[in-house]
Design an enzyme around this catalytic site. Structure first.
Site, PDB file in Angstrom:
ATOM      1  N   GLU A   1       0.869  -1.181   0.000  1.00 35.18           N
ATOM      2  CA  GLU A   1       0.000   0.000   0.000  1.00 35.18           C
ATOM      3  C   GLU A   1       0.893   1.213   0.000  1.00 35.18           C
ATOM      4  OE1 GLU A   1      -2.748   2.535   2.771  1.00 35.18           O
ATOM      5  OE2 GLU A   1      -3.627   0.539   2.517  1.00 35.18           O
TER       6      GLU A   1
ATOM      7  N   CYS B   1      -1.917   8.268   4.187  1.00 43.62           N
ATOM      8  CA  CYS B   1      -1.975   8.101   2.731  1.00 43.62           C
ATOM      9  C   CYS B   1      -3.364   8.384   2.174  1.00 43.62           C
ATOM     10  CB  CYS B   1      -1.520   6.704   2.343  1.00 43.62           C
ATOM     11  SG  CYS B   1      -2.337   5.374   3.234  1.00 43.62           S
TER      12      CYS B   1
ATOM     13  N   GLU C   1       2.568  13.563  -3.932  1.00 43.02           N
ATOM     14  CA  GLU C   1       2.113  13.394  -2.552  1.00 43.02           C
ATOM     15  C   GLU C   1       3.006  14.201  -1.616  1.00 43.02           C
ATOM     16  OE1 GLU C   1       0.630   9.822   0.338  1.00 43.02           O
ATOM     17  OE2 GLU C   1       2.563   9.531  -0.640  1.00 43.02           O
TER      18      GLU C   1
END
Length: 487
Positions: free
Chosen positions: A255, A289, A388
């Site tokens: 992930e 996240c 990100e």
């Protein structure tokens, strides 16, 4: 001598094959809100990793653990019970090592306990199927434990992210080596201590190794005796793990990064939506996240949303997570705070408008506080809209039509999560289906729980954790055939 001087700080050791082992050196665990040393932990190397892998391999190959689901269930249930008895201390330690507000830490501990119990039940439900494919020809398909699992756990939610990998691995009969992030190694060791101490757990089924660098993680990723690697973290490290694991063709559960969009439609109630999105953006100080990062707003509501989001973000109470009423703690450490601040600062120079300019906040030496920032920008291809940024930055972007909103949201290399905010259920479901994300929330954000799988499309990763499908990441499918003859 004062009580403070007499108090001995906790020290975490490696646990290999049922034995606690000291390393060649030790490192400090620091509270990111105060800069104070919370405790210390042993630092390992490749030799430590190889010993843990050997112990896990031996336990898988020579004990009944892989074939004994009832024992596995009871071990998991006793672990959950032990954590529940110690939840107050563990939550305080989580806040002290991670920085998140104590209420969030308590919620995370509760979620982790719930998830262990969920997988304890599933440990006795890993069915295959049987078919007669032709007269007298029997075909049976079984799901078997994959073997030795390497689990590399991050610091941002160290309880839930540990359990969502370790619990399904143990539930199906794997053995495991766990390597936590150094920032929260002290917490992980405390969380796993009652599991390792369980008398019914064969030595070597669960091992914990600690480090400050990458040598152990690299060994866990490349070693021939490791069958599965489960990693939660950045996209860049995930790609390195994929490359390193290619030579041994391991199963991978990854992930990775995300850039979650919140799509706010024209009919949304801005005054109620904005505080919820602000909270979703600032969870763990923006270090999650699935945190809200981009807010796509119908152009007709843009001005209203700017004001409402700015008010919600600027009203966030920032401080030591152990203090009452704190809504947002520090970032994980000063080095990470400074890196994130550099990334956010660049957005101020590039954005169409800086709506709320955050800042690095003063605090005790070694602390890592920062206030939230909000920028508005029309071009979704800008680097701060695409990359990100693991901290408290939110980007507002306008759209005119539903189709444009979908196109903007899907214009990304990530695909972890998104949310849609509208009172029109047909529109919400239509958009949820069109968004290329592993999770889409309707009129909510960051709702994660044991029963529902989490994972992403594209560069957000491989496989799923949470839910029943997490078992698949730690199993292999075996087909057995026999012709027994027709009656």
């Amino acid at each position: 001598m004062s009580n403070n001087r007499a108090y001995k700080l906790p020290h975490a050791l490696h646990s290999i094959g049922g034995h606690s082992l000291e390393g060649n050196s030790k490192a400090r665990s620091v509270n990111p809100a105060t800069g104070e040393v919370v405790g210390t932990f042993s630092v390992g190397d490749r030799e430590v990793a190889e010993a843990a892998i050997a112990a896990a391999r031996k336990a898988f190959d020579t004990t009944l653990w892989p074939q004994d689901p009832r024992t596995r269930q009871m071990v998991l249930l006793r672990w959950a019970d032990a954590l529940e008895r110690d939840k107050e201390r563990l939550a305080t330690l989580l806040t002290a090592t991670n920085g998140k507000p104590l209420a969030q830490a308590k919620g995370e501990i509760a979620g982790a306990i719930s998830e262990i119990r969920y997988y304890a039940g599933l440990s006795r439900h890993n069915p295959g199927r049987a078919m007669e494919v032709a007269p007298g020809e029997i075909s049976i398909t079984l799901r078997e434990p994959a073997g030795v699992a390497s689990l590399i756990i991050p610091w941002n939610a160290p309880a839930v992210l540990l359990i969502r990998a370790l619990a399904p691995a143990l539930a199906v009969g794997c053995t495991a080596i766990t390597k936590p992030a150094p920032q929260t190694a002290l917490f992980t060791a405390a969380c796993m201590a009652p599991l390792i101490a369980d008398a019914s757990l064969p030595p070597g089924v669960v091992n914990v190794v600690l480090e400050t660098g990458h040598e152990i993680a690299e060994t866990m990723t490349t070693h021939n005796d490791v069958d599965v690697v489960s990693f939660t973290g950045s996209n860049l490290v995930g790609q390195r793990i994929m490359s390193a694991a290619a030579g041994t063709m391991k199963k991978l559960s990854l992930e990775l990064g995300g850039k979650s969009c919140c799509i706010v439609m024209e009919d949304a109630q801005i005054e109620t939506v904005a505080p919820k999105i602000a909270a979703a953006a600032m969870i763990i100080s923006g270090q999650q996240c699935t945190a809200a990062r981009r807010v796509l707003v119908h152009a007709s509501r843009m001005k209203e949303m700017k004001a409402a989001l700015s008010a919600a973000l600027s009203g966030t109470k920032i401080g030591n997570g152990l203090d009452a009423g704190v809504e947002m703690g520090p970032l994980i450490d000063a080095a990470s705070r400074d890196k994130v601040w550099d990334e956010i600062s660049r957005s101020f120079d590039l954005a169409d408008e800086v709506v709320l300019k955050g800042e690095k906040l003063a605090g005790p030496n070694g602390s890592a506080f920062m206030s939230p920032s909000l920028v508005a920008h029309s071009d979704e291809n800008a680097p701060f809209c695409q990359e990100e940024i693991f901290g408290p930055l939110l980007v507002l972007e306008p759209f005119e039509t539903e189709a444009e909103a979908i196109a903007k949201a899907n214009n990304t290399v990530f695909g972890l999560s998104a949310s849609v905010w509208t009172r029109q259920s047909d529109s919400a479901w239509r958009m949820a289906r069109a968004l290329r994300n592993g999770t889409v929330w309707i009129n909510d954000h960051n709702k994660l729980f044991a029963e529902a799988e989490t994972g992403g499309y594209r560069k957000s990763g491989l496989g799923r954790l949470h839910g029943y499908d997490a078992l698949l990441d730690f199993t292999e499918l075996k087909h057995i055939y026999q012709s027994v003859g027709a009656v």
